[in-house]
Design a protein around this motif. Structure first.
Motif, PDB file in Angstrom:
ATOM      1  N   LYS A  91      50.015  16.152  58.967  1.00 40.48           N
ATOM      2  CA  LYS A  91      48.816  15.446  58.516  1.00 40.48           C
ATOM      3  C   LYS A  91      49.235  14.294  57.614  1.00 40.48           C
ATOM      4  CE  LYS A  91      48.032  19.590  57.104  1.00 40.48           C
ATOM      5  NZ  LYS A  91      48.244  20.920  57.611  1.00 40.48           N
TER       6      LYS A  91
ATOM      7  N   ARG B 147      51.765  31.864  54.043  1.00 37.39           N
ATOM      8  CA  ARG B 147      50.593  31.218  54.638  1.00 37.39           C
ATOM      9  C   ARG B 147      49.592  32.281  55.048  1.00 37.39           C
ATOM     10  NH1 ARG B 147      52.549  25.606  55.016  1.00 37.39           N
ATOM     11  NH2 ARG B 147      54.731  25.972  54.654  1.00 37.39           N
TER      12      ARG B 147
ATOM     13  N   GLU C 228      49.382  17.851  49.845  1.00 33.50           N
ATOM     14  CA  GLU C 228      47.978  17.541  49.580  1.00 33.50           C
ATOM     15  C   GLU C 228      47.643  17.500  48.093  1.00 33.50           C
ATOM     16  OE1 GLU C 228      49.269  19.757  51.551  1.00 33.50           O
ATOM     17  OE2 GLU C 228      48.148  20.008  53.418  1.00 33.50           O
TER      18      GLU C 228
END
Ligand code: ATP
Ligand code: MG
Length: 635
Positions: A258, A502, A403
């Motif tokens: 991303k 995760r 992020e």
């Protein structure tokens, strides 16, 4: 009262409370007292996590490079900003003062302007870890161009897709890169990538290896020629607080990378503040973060964080294994490093080697050790503590993401008591919460939940470049009003957080939620094991079974695999419980890792399921051959 520096635990709690109850006052004061602005803000914070439209320091005007360089010149002009340690230990180190760095950045900024780069344009930087990488980044930021650094190890197609995604018109690269005993032909990779991206009009070339390279007329230009003619007068562009600063692609551990967009003011304030406190930074320190600047760790704590604080930062071109496994320790001794920040993958790799590599060096300059990128397992933590820190240096296990811009959960050295495998407490301004799958907050201790953040913080990314809907869907939809990290965590009785891996990797065995990290931690305790990764696979009786991929240190006395499997399972049963025993173990030569050194469990999950058809985006994989070997069951 100043909030920029936390002195003790009591003050941490005081600042923390203030930052959560009155974030605007807290961050407003930090921003005002510790940074320079062309113009102050109207509002410290606008927007919310429901709408994913957060803005920090609205309408403020600034330039981050003025904060990194210009303002230090009067006091620290002759102080080293950068120590460059080349790949080859026989090549002399370079010492670049703040004065010199300022001048080189100003010239490079003028070169970019002359090449037609304007505010808001994207520039891709594909360079090895050399001073020109830092200079190019800062030159972009000085003129308001958006930098997108791509790790100089990615293939042509991975490079092309990133250039295309961010729409860059100019690429900065070099004639080659030294990496251990190899010379990489970066220019050939760029040439190949550019056949797919015709919009790139110019390629600026830094000379490093003197490789013979192909020059495309009218497109490729030597930076040295342009710099020789460039003026060093440069006025830093007036940027709005929310003007984009950079685009950086995530590691691609869980899927297609991303392109995270970070903006100017919030990122600057958060990274400057967290650097100061995370590393207990003092004026004469020599700071070394081994992460490549192509990753967020490099952006925030190799470059921007240190320079914002007027620190000396080390740029290391090489690898930990060249010319031998003592290279990191030799560099620490040579430059008298005070803070050392690296990744568990490097620690595990070096811990496998003979102890004399580390013991032969004087590491007494070290004060603080850091870890980032993956959960650090307990065995690696103790090795780091005993042999590198010599039990005198606090280890900060820093949890964060591309992020988040900066670290969100970590101990503060000499302030927070550390506990192996726990990232520990949130930094001021960060309000974590654990959510169950029914969207209820988990209050209990030692229960794995979805780690979310409940309040905006200044360093958070603002969008995914060109795909705001993906930004909303990925981070703000599963738990409305909260930022969803994708990671699982649990909390202990005193409020320390442990990252369990995760969320997608959490395996439910016979109805029990198990994180991958604690199980791997137990496996790695076995003296024969170097590294491990576990995944779930469909199991007739249990729903999911546990499949472990294990690499060994030295096979030697553990030739009897059945015995070894038994011992590993006993180890798990003692540490976690019989429920977490593995159903299958495969010994492998290596684990599939991203280029930033993280284990790609999604590929292992496919292999465990026996589905070899679609591994998804594997462009960020370091060594694709390992996947084939694991698939074929070869060690
Ligand atoms: P992608 O998002 O493309 O799948 P990625 O998540 O690996 O890639 P990064 O942003 O580089 O990309 O990594 C952030 C992730 O790394 C975190 O979400 C977490 O899973 C892991 N991580 C980082 N630091 C730590 C830490 N100290 N402890 C545990 N996990 C960590
Ligand atoms: Mg991620």
């Amino acid at each position: 009262m100043s909030y920029y520096q936390i002195e003790n635990l009591e003050e941490y709690f005081k600042h923390y409370k203030k930052s959560i109850r009155e974030p605007k006052k807290f961050w407003g004061k930090i921003a005002e007292e510790n940074f320079t602005w062309y113009q102050n803000w109207d509002k410290v914070l606008e927007g919310d996590l429901f709408q994913a439209n957060v803005k920090w320091f609205s309408n403020a005007k600034l330039n981050i490079v003025k904060n990194c360089l210009d303002r230090h010149l009067s006091k620290r002009g002759n102080k080293n900003a950068i120590i460059f340690e080349p790949n080859n230990p026989d090549e002399p180190s370079q010492f670049i003062t703040y004065n010199e760095l300022y001048e080189r950045v100003c010239k490079m900024a003028n070169v970019l302007l002359e090449q037609g780069v304007k505010k808001g344009d994207r520039v891709c930087i594909y360079l090895p870890m050399i001073p020109e990488l830092t200079i190019s980044i800062l030159a972009c930021a000085r003129i308001g161009a958006i930098h997108s650094v791509i790790f100089a190890g990615f293939s042509a197609s991975a490079l092309a897709s990133r250039i295309e995604d961010c729409g860059a018109k100019l690429v900065i690269t070099s004639d080659g890169a030294f990496r251990g005993n190899k010379v990489l032909d970066l220019k050939a990779i760029v040439d190949e990538a550019l056949t797919q991206t015709p919009e790139v009009a110019k390629v600026l070339l830094v000379k490093r290896t003197n490789n013979k390279i192909n020059i495309v007329p009218n497109r490729d230009l030597w930076v040295d020629d342009l710099l020789a003619a460039a003026s060093s007068n440069s006025v830093a562009e007036v940027m709005d607080a929310e003007d984009p600063l950079f685009i950086l692609y995530t590691s691609g551990s869980t899927g297609k990378p991303k392109g995270m967009l970070h903006t100017t003011a919030g990122y600057m304030v958060y990274v400057g503040y967290t650097f100061k406190n995370l590393f207990n930074y003092k004026e004469d320190d020599i700071f070394w973060c081994t992460a490549d600047i192509g990753w967020i760790t490099g952006h925030s704590y190799n470059l921007y964080g240190p320079l914002l604080n007027g620190a000396t930062t080390v740029i290391f071109e090489g690898v930990p294994s060249y010319p031998d496994f003592g290279r990191f320790w030799q560099v620490i001794e040579k430059h008298k490093i005070t803070q050392f920040y690296t990744a568990p993958t490097a620690i595990r790799a070096l811990a496998k080697e003979n102890l004399s590599f580390v013991d032969n060096h004087d590491l007494s300059s070290l004060r603080v050790l850091g870890s980032v990128g993956e959960p650090i397992n307990e065995e690696a933590w103790h090795w780091y503590n005993n042999h590198v820190g010599q039990k005198k240096c606090p280890i900060i296990d820093t949890w964060w993401q591309t992020e988040t811009g900066g670290v969100l959960i970590s101990a503060l050295p000499f302030i927070t008591p550390t506990k192996p495998t726990y990232a520990s407490l949130p930094l001021p301004g960060v309000l974590p919460v654990l959510m169950d799958d029914k969207r209820n907050e988990i209050d209990d201790n030692q229960v794995v939940g979805n780690l979310c953040i409940k309040q905006p913080w200044p360093g958070m990314a603002r969008t995914i470049w060109g795909d705001h809907q993906r930004f909303i869907d990925t981070y703000f939809t599963a738990f409305p009003g909260k930022y969803f990290t994708g990671d699982g965590a649990l909390r202990d009785e005193v409020g320390y957080y442990r990252i369990t891996g995760r969320v997608d990797d959490v395996v439910i065995v016979s109805g029990h939620n198990l994180g991958t990290a604690p199980i791997e931690d137990a496996i790695n305790e076995h003296p024969a094991v170097a590294e491990s990764a576990i995944v779930g696979y469909p199991h007739d009786v249990k729903g999911n079974g546990l499949y472990g991929f294990v690499t060994l240190k030295e096979i030697g006395e553990y030739r009897d695999r059945n015995n070894l499997i038994k011992e590993i399972n006993e180890q798990i049963a003692t540490s976690i419980g019989p429920i977490a025993k593995l159903d299958k173990i495969q010994f492998v030569e290596g684990l599939p890792k991203t280029r930033s050194g993280k284990i790609m469990r999604r590929i292992l999950r496919k292999i465990a399921e026996g589905d070899f058809s679609n591994f998804g985006d594997t462009s960020t994989l370091l060594d694709p051959e390992i996947v084939d070997k694991i698939k074929d069951g070869k060690i």
